[in-house]
Scaffold this active site. Sequence first.
Site, mmCIF file in Angstrom:
data_model
loop_
_atom_site.group_PDB
_atom_site.id
_atom_site.type_symbol
_atom_site.label_atom_id
_atom_site.label_comp_id
_atom_site.label_asym_id
_atom_site.label_seq_id
_atom_site.Cartn_x
_atom_site.Cartn_y
_atom_site.Cartn_z
ATOM 1 N N LYS A 79 120.461 79.606 -41.391
ATOM 2 C CA LYS A 79 119.112 79.928 -40.824
ATOM 3 C C LYS A 79 118.309 78.695 -40.888
ATOM 4 O O LYS A 79 118.377 78.107 -41.936
ATOM 5 C CB LYS A 79 118.607 81.344 -41.489
ATOM 6 C CG LYS A 79 117.331 81.871 -40.830
ATOM 7 C CD LYS A 79 116.833 83.077 -41.843
ATOM 8 C CE LYS A 79 115.609 83.612 -41.408
ATOM 9 N NZ LYS A 79 115.330 84.747 -42.175
ATOM 10 N N SER A 154 114.045 88.686 -39.472
ATOM 11 C CA SER A 154 113.716 87.553 -38.846
ATOM 12 C C SER A 154 115.026 86.524 -38.603
ATOM 13 O O SER A 154 114.999 85.829 -37.988
ATOM 14 C CB SER A 154 112.807 86.740 -39.588
ATOM 15 O OG SER A 154 113.279 86.444 -40.994
ATOM 16 N N SER A 178 115.005 90.901 -43.555
ATOM 17 C CA SER A 178 115.423 90.273 -42.367
ATOM 18 C C SER A 178 116.697 89.842 -42.321
ATOM 19 O O SER A 178 117.324 89.065 -41.618
ATOM 20 C CB SER A 178 114.568 88.678 -42.637
ATOM 21 O OG SER A 178 113.222 89.219 -42.315
#
Lengths: 485, 476, 94
Positions: A79, A154, A178
């Site tokens: 990420k 997210s 997330s």
Amino acid sequence: MDLYNLTLHEIRDKIRSGEISAKEVLDSVYKRIEAVDGKIDAYLTLSKENAYEAAEAIDKRIAQGEKLGDLAGIPMAVKDNISTKGVKTTCASKILENYIPPFDAHVYEKLKEAGAILIGKTNLDEFAMGSSTENSAFKITRNPWDLERVPGGSSGGSAAAVAADEAFFSLGSDTGGSIRQPASLCGVVGFKPTYGAVSRYGLVAFGSSFDQIGPFTKDVEDCAIVLNYLYGHDERDSTSLQVEHGDFTQALNKDIKGMKIGLPKEYFEEGIDPEVKRLVLDGVKILEGLGAHVEEISLPYSKYALPVYYIAASAEASSNLARFDGVRYGYRAKEYSNLEDLYINSRSEGFGDEVKLRIMLGTYTLSSGYYDAYYNKALKVRRLIKQEFDKAFEKYDILISPTSPTTAFKIGERLDDQLAMYMSDICTVPINIAGIPAISIPCGLSNGLPVGMQIMSRALGEASIIKAAHAFERNTDFSKNKPTL
Amino acid sequence: MNYETIIGLEVHAELSTKTKAFCSCKNEFGGEVNTNCCPVCMGYPGALPVLNKKVVEYAVKAGLALNCQISLYSKTDRKNYFYPDLPKAYQISQYDQPLCKNGKIKIEVDGQEKYIGITRIHIEEDAGKLIHGTESEDYSLVDFNRSGVPLIEIVSEPDIRSPLEARLYLEKLKGILEYLEISDCKMQEGSLRCDANISVRPVGQKEFGVKTEIKNMNSMKSLQRALEYEEERHKKILSEGGTIVQETRRWDETKGITVSMRTKEQAHDYRYFPEPDLVPIVLDETWIEELRKALPELPDDKKKRFVEEYGIPDYDASVLTLTKGLSSFFEACAKGHKNPKAISNWVMGEVLRILKEKELEIKDLNIKPEGLRKLVDLVDGGVLSSTGAKQVFEEMFKTGKDPETLVDELGLKQISDEGAIVELVKQVLSENQKSVEDYKKGKTNALGYLVGQCMKASKGKGNPQIINKILRDMLN
Amino acid sequence: MIEKKDLHYVAALARLKLREEDEEKVREKFSMVLDYVGMLNQLDIEDVEPLISINDVTNVMREDEIKESMDRETLLANAPDKMYGCIKVSKVIE
């Protein structure tokens, strides 16, 4: 079957046996990315050159007869809010669009050491604030199961990458759900560790007392393998736990007879899609069939979790993001006539709307006159929520709930409805507030879209979670479901 | 109208640890810009703080030396504001649960002892340094070497009643911190900084007057001057019927005035909240006791001991214990010596004079304690006159040679042999009959003249005390 | 609904400025979220201690040992503007 379809442990076995080389695995993954990422947009940056270099080095070592670990030669996605030295780390924000960290995150260091290979950095909601990855400043990521729908957020990019076989595992971060929520929406396994179990050093901070880094994988065995490499004390993170975590793969293939499972009723009520509820309860029945004891319980304070989260995490974020001021790194406005303008213009031009909203909210709740009514109050309720979980775990080994109230919603659907967007996290947020671990595993499809089951346990109760999750996976076929791309 | 002045001081002292408060970068003054930095003290995204245990130790030592209660549980908090020298846009500090509380420090004002309360001592990190361009240049530069350097903030109760008291407080505090060896305490380098809050009220009034905060006082002297100025300013305004504006003012050393620092920004809202990246500090009594036992002898105790052990007056002991370096030097000279009072006079006199003149620190003085002891012995033994000794002292400083060598080289050896002096005096008396008669008639200044003549005859080398004694004997 | 001046105060504290055309929308969103989180006011919990430390970790400290700092070039590689080895910003008036 192409290599990219396989699981981490299957690839590992093939590399170990000499059947395939790390380079071949990479070839397969990059070919897959070329084929599908144009549609999905999971990746923000690809690091092909470094990847092939690393693969070559691994292959050489294997050729020399070296016995390497589980992750040697395994391509992974990370990420884009996790620092990777020399590789752009943007947090999906204009304010860090060209930022290249001068150091590695602790977890990235460890995974590199273990031989895992970085494919590239994945898309996210800007600064990890969001539940759909629609808040990225650069592009949206689409759900591999239905390209008109969101992958969740997210960590949408990391979830989609694993779901679409564009990576064998990926790293995400979880502050309010997330990792788990996108795992649920994308039909993959996602794990949030006990707070402090995985070092936050190098993770661009959002909510410091909530954030944890965790893996997305294709099945529970892969998850246990990756956790073994992520967990561990880091002296550079003062909130890092000093605990021997043991080998999580020992919790695979275990009998769950007698395991005590609690179903918190509040997580099955308001706003939960009936299909989602049905699939999760069906899943619970399977566990019951394997010998677990299931009981309904009540966690009344959980309904205050979202307000606590939006106060406390935003407060911490407002402070954590103040360092993005255009002075030492990141975006600096072109036009400014004095220092104040330098700050205001850089930040106003560099941050997206959701980030600005949360910064202002956090600033407000910490400000003079409001601290007691909001922030301090939130910390008090936080204690109550945590105590409630602690009490529940005195009696139960794990608790189960849906991960997300719904399946993947359409792109754009919740953009104008602030609260509806926030409600996506209603089942996941309490877990971050209490600092306990939780997994999301696929438990079926509803109208062709994945549904996730959330299994949570007490702090450092990871083994119970893996035991139950693996038992469920072994006795079902949901992990075999793949999107058609 | 008689006014009473109320002053409180906030002192920041940089701790002399090897590394910074929250990272392992070198804690060093004056290094080349931005060479003692890392992602943590530069506030890079993803970097996290880790507390230096020496910082806690030093802060607790300061608390113990200042008679504070040491908090068994304390935590850090974030103080949020924007400034280019503050890399995280927040300072890690302590807000409501400081490490030390409720202490006191003894000062001596006009021979009277007085206690000034210490409200609290807490730990925090320093910011970087701003380097400003010239008037015409429109930029400033930031050096982060100092960013993250550990500080303790010591807040006094508003018990100080005059600018002089304020200075005495700061001098005493500085002395104690130096004794503890936890800070260099160099105001000119910024490792000791002081801000003051001052207000005045009519004598007899219970409520405090409106206070102003004074910053930018960079020496002991300017602290006193600034507060004297501000005290007057307050009194003038009030006596003319005006009101004091509560604000922060900057001391201008050159103009000798304070100037309002009112900016268009509102009062800072620091939005303090507990630092989530650090964990609470829990201390145990045993460890604190160990630290307490290991504290070095502090100024007040040393002063008492000097008076008892060396038989020197209170005043001397005060001066000599002002700094650790000076007291160590004195003690090295005086221990086992038969004339500690003479040593004391030399240290308070010539030694301090030369240090001030040459702008030196006692540790850089090239005169060894051995040398000073010998010098006093020579004077006491009549070998050297006091004027001669001063000359030798100066040469000792210049050349680093020992006093005996210098006495020979300079030919300063006094004539103390009684026989020789008797001869000399006889000679002078015979050549100065008139003065002898004047003296016998009662003109006492004739004695002085005769002593002078004897000194002249001895080419200055005669021991004046012996000359005096023999002269008197022979005259009477 | 939050007062405009309060919203501006908060934005200024955070060194943010709102575009005029967005002001109303932001004001509405902000107020909505603020009202929602205000739900906590339902609870009467005066004697509950705020939870400050999530796990029971205390006293994490390190030895006072120097480690090599980062070389200046790498450290300042991301700087938007630098000069003489320092970060350069608009003139700061003290």
